[in-house]
Design an enzyme around this catalytic site. Structure first.
Site, PDB file in Angstrom:
ATOM      1  N   HIS A  72      24.184  61.477  38.765  1.00 47.40           N
ATOM      2  CA  HIS A  72      24.286  61.930  40.273  1.00 47.40           C
ATOM      3  C   HIS A  72      25.076  63.108  40.476  1.00 47.40           C
ATOM      4  CE1 HIS A  72      23.693  57.388  40.621  1.00 47.40           C
ATOM      5  NE2 HIS A  72      23.024  57.934  41.712  1.00 47.40           N
ATOM      6  N   PHE A  74      24.039  67.933  40.295  1.00 46.19           N
ATOM      7  CA  PHE A  74      23.393  68.957  41.101  1.00 46.19           C
ATOM      8  C   PHE A  74      21.955  68.861  40.775  1.00 46.19           C
ATOM      9  CE2 PHE A  74      22.872  72.527  43.709  1.00 46.19           C
ATOM     10  CZ  PHE A  74      21.843  73.316  43.056  1.00 46.19           C
ATOM     11  N   HIS A  76      20.102  66.353  39.870  1.00 45.65           N
ATOM     12  CA  HIS A  76      19.683  65.241  40.745  1.00 45.65           C
ATOM     13  C   HIS A  76      19.473  65.534  42.038  1.00 45.65           C
ATOM     14  CE1 HIS A  76      18.845  61.218  42.307  1.00 45.65           C
ATOM     15  NE2 HIS A  76      20.036  61.225  43.264  1.00 45.65           N
ATOM     16  N   HIS A 112      22.779  64.475  49.775  1.00 45.80           N
ATOM     17  CA  HIS A 112      22.586  62.828  49.625  1.00 45.80           C
ATOM     18  C   HIS A 112      23.777  62.202  48.578  1.00 45.80           C
ATOM     19  CE1 HIS A 112      20.103  62.689  46.442  1.00 45.80           C
ATOM     20  NE2 HIS A 112      20.359  61.342  46.401  1.00 45.80           N
ATOM     21  N   ASP A 113      24.210  63.019  47.682  1.00 49.10           N
ATOM     22  CA  ASP A 113      24.883  62.532  46.830  1.00 49.10           C
ATOM     23  C   ASP A 113      26.311  63.252  46.524  1.00 49.10           C
ATOM     24  OD1 ASP A 113      22.239  60.621  44.590  1.00 49.10           O
ATOM     25  OD2 ASP A 113      23.794  59.860  45.855  1.00 49.10           O
ATOM     26  N   ASP A 222      14.746  59.803  46.619  1.00 46.06           N
ATOM     27  CA  ASP A 222      15.832  59.507  45.742  1.00 46.06           C
ATOM     28  C   ASP A 222      15.549  58.821  44.556  1.00 46.06           C
ATOM     29  OD1 ASP A 222      19.151  57.606  46.453  1.00 46.06           O
ATOM     30  OD2 ASP A 222      18.351  59.709  45.155  1.00 46.06           O
ATOM     31  N   GLN A 273      13.236  49.285  33.446  1.00 43.63           N
ATOM     32  CA  GLN A 273      12.404  50.011  34.223  1.00 43.63           C
ATOM     33  C   GLN A 273      11.354  49.000  34.485  1.00 43.63           C
ATOM     34  OE1 GLN A 273      14.218  52.342  34.991  1.00 43.63           O
ATOM     35  NE2 GLN A 273      12.918  53.802  34.947  1.00 43.63           N
TER      36      GLN A 273
HETATM   37  C1  LIG Z   1      18.176  46.871  45.062  1.00 39.60           C
HETATM   38  O1  LIG Z   1      19.202  47.830  44.348  1.00 39.60           O
HETATM   39  C2  LIG Z   1      18.925  48.401  43.163  1.00 39.60           C
HETATM   40  C3  LIG Z   1      17.622  47.834  42.479  1.00 39.60           C
HETATM   41  C4  LIG Z   1      17.361  48.448  41.174  1.00 39.60           C
HETATM   42  C5  LIG Z   1      18.542  49.197  40.496  1.00 39.60           C
HETATM   43  N1  LIG Z   1      18.191  50.109  39.267  1.00 39.60           N
HETATM   44  C6  LIG Z   1      17.331  49.184  38.446  1.00 39.60           C
HETATM   45  O2  LIG Z   1      16.787  48.264  38.688  1.00 39.60           O
HETATM   46  C7  LIG Z   1      17.355  49.919  36.867  1.00 39.60           C
HETATM   47  C8  LIG Z   1      18.687  50.205  36.397  1.00 39.60           C
HETATM   48  N2  LIG Z   1      16.649  51.067  37.061  1.00 39.60           N
HETATM   49  C9  LIG Z   1      16.432  52.330  37.573  1.00 39.60           C
HETATM   50  N3  LIG Z   1      17.178  52.678  38.778  1.00 39.60           N
HETATM   51  C10 LIG Z   1      16.971  54.064  39.237  1.00 39.60           C
HETATM   52  C11 LIG Z   1      15.999  54.694  38.970  1.00 39.60           C
HETATM   53  C12 LIG Z   1      15.922  55.873  39.764  1.00 39.60           C
HETATM   54  N4  LIG Z   1      17.100  55.653  40.638  1.00 39.60           N
HETATM   55  N5  LIG Z   1      17.792  54.355  40.328  1.00 39.60           N
HETATM   56  C13 LIG Z   1      19.052  54.060  40.814  1.00 39.60           C
HETATM   57  C14 LIG Z   1      20.169  54.805  40.776  1.00 39.60           C
HETATM   58  C15 LIG Z   1      21.210  54.433  41.233  1.00 39.60           C
HETATM   59  C16 LIG Z   1      21.312  53.446  42.116  1.00 39.60           C
HETATM   60  C17 LIG Z   1      20.105  52.775  42.351  1.00 39.60           C
HETATM   61  C18 LIG Z   1      18.909  52.978  41.647  1.00 39.60           C
HETATM   62  C19 LIG Z   1      17.736  52.343  42.083  1.00 39.60           C
HETATM   63  C20 LIG Z   1      15.079  54.300  37.891  1.00 39.60           C
HETATM   64  O3  LIG Z   1      14.299  54.774  37.546  1.00 39.60           O
HETATM   65  N6  LIG Z   1      15.479  53.017  37.256  1.00 39.60           N
HETATM   66  C21 LIG Z   1      19.583  49.552  41.346  1.00 39.60           C
HETATM   67  C22 LIG Z   1      19.651  49.079  42.592  1.00 39.60           C
HETATM   68 ZN   LIG Z   2      20.699  59.993  44.790  1.00 38.19          ZN
END
Ligand SMILES: COc1ccc(NC(=O)[C@H](C)Nc2nc3c(cnn3-c3ccccc3C)c(=O)[nH]2)cc1
Ligand SMILES: [Zn+2]
Length: 326
Positions: A72, A74, A76, A112-113, A222, A273
């Site tokens: 998270h 710059f 990103h 946003h972050d 995002d 993923q």
């Molecule tokens: C419903 O809340 C959620 C759902 C899924 C996830 N994250 C995941 O399932 C996993 C760790 N993967 C994932 N998470 C990702 C990606 C992109 N942003 N991101 C992310 C990053 C920080 C917080 C939340 C998310 C989704 C990505 O390509 N993969 C995180 C929060």
């Molecule tokens: Zn973000």
């Protein structure tokens, strides 16, 4: 951090409008110039009387307030802003929405972050941090990102909105707050369901419909890394897992609950993923493609390829584990 927006070629300006743009090829100083180009090429400078040196100061303050953490950071912020910029051009949003809404979307992506510390809301709440206390456990991070954005905008020398009317400023502030707060993933289903419910009769002249679409667009931007070419997306997953593993290590040390998909002893790259793409990313992108069919080939196809790639990787890991077990 020296920058002047004169040296960006026409070829780069065109490339900047596509989801295949590779952020890893560019230094931070060049990225600052590319962000200025986005404000210029969307005609915000003229439409909202933004002075170039104020835009530079704004972007410099933004740069300063992002932290050097694995994900998270710059870069990103740039990726999310560049994807938002690409979506605006791909969907021809300039012809469907007011310029002020596009200004809100792009500036929300930039901010946003802001000042993310690498620990998500679950950690803030469980560890009872200052942010959780200040925001009563209600999207503490997103409330903070938004508050920092307006701290920067309160300063005359970095207030890119200082030449707009009171009414325009009020509308911009409301819009940025809505968009940044919408990036809290715990609200994912709430926002997606609202979008699904208005899709059948979507009306660009309906204020509520436009607000939900703006929230969906920043959400898509995002979490859209997997819509990019594999050589751009894969390093981002390594960065994300680094940040997640760091958080879960600290949670274990502090005796706090550990989120399963952040636990280095539980998660693998492919497993994190395949679930995310199948159950979070694709459903979200498919809904947006219902409104903008052109996104099928530009965004959804690359994500399906990424799903195949990680599914294959997951199977290979499984086979390897079987062989080792025998
Ligand atoms: C419903 O809340 C959620 C759902 C899924 C996830 N994250 C995941 O399932 C996993 C760790 N993967 C994932 N998470 C990702 C990606 C992109 N942003 N991101 C992310 C990053 C920080 C917080 C939340 C998310 C989704 C990505 O390509 N993969 C995180 C929060
Ligand atoms: Zn973000």
């Amino acid at each position: 951090l020296q920058m002047s927006s004169l040296q960006v070629s026409e070829e780069v300006r065109q490339f900047l409008k596509t989801p295949t743009f590779d952020n890893w090829q560019w230094e931070d100083a060049e990225i600052m110039v590319l962000l200025q180009v986005m404000y210029t090429d969307l005609d915000f400078i003229a439409a909202f009387n933004i002075e170039p040196e104020v835009l530079q100061q704004f972007l410099f303050e933004v740069y300063r307030r992002y932290n050097n953490i694995p994900f998270h950071n710059f870069k990103h912020c740039f990726c999310v802003t560049q994807m938002m910029y690409g979506l605006i051009w791909l969907t021809d949003l300039k012809s469907k929405m007011d310029s002020i809404d596009l200004l809100i979307m792009l500036t929300s992506a930039v901010c946003h972050d802001l000042d993310h510390t690498g620990y998500n809301n679950a950690y803030q709440i469980n560890a009872r941090t200052e942010l959780a206390l200040r925001y009563n456990d209600i999207s503490p991070l997103e409330n903070h990102h938004c508050a920092v954005a307006f701290e920067i905008l309160e300063k005359t020398e970095s207030n890119i909105f200082r030449n707009v009317s009171m009414d325009q400023y009020k509308r911009i502030r409301e819009g940025i707050i809505k968009c940044i707060l919408a990036t809290d993933m715990t609200r994912h289903n709430e926002i997606l369901n609202k979008f699904k419910s208005i899709l059948p009769a979507f009306d660009f002249n309906n204020r509520d419909h436009r607000d939900v679409l703006m929230m969906i667009l920043i959400k898509v931007s995002d979490i859209s890394n997997e819509a990019r070419p594999m050589e751009v997306a894969e390093p981002w997953l390594d960065c994300l897992l680094q940040e997640f593993y760091n958080q879960s290590d600290v949670e274990k040390l502090e005796g706090l609950p550990v989120t399963p998909f952040m636990d280095r002893d539980k998660v693998t790259k492919p497993s994190s993923q395949t679930g995310f793409i199948r159950f979070v990313l694709l459903p979200l992108f498919i809904e947006l493609a219902n409104l903008f069919p052109c996104l099928e080939q530009h965004i959804i196809d690359p994500v399906r390829k990424a799903l195949d790639y990680y599914t294959e990787m997951e199977k290979a890991l499984e086979r390897e584990k079987q062989n080792r077990a025998q």
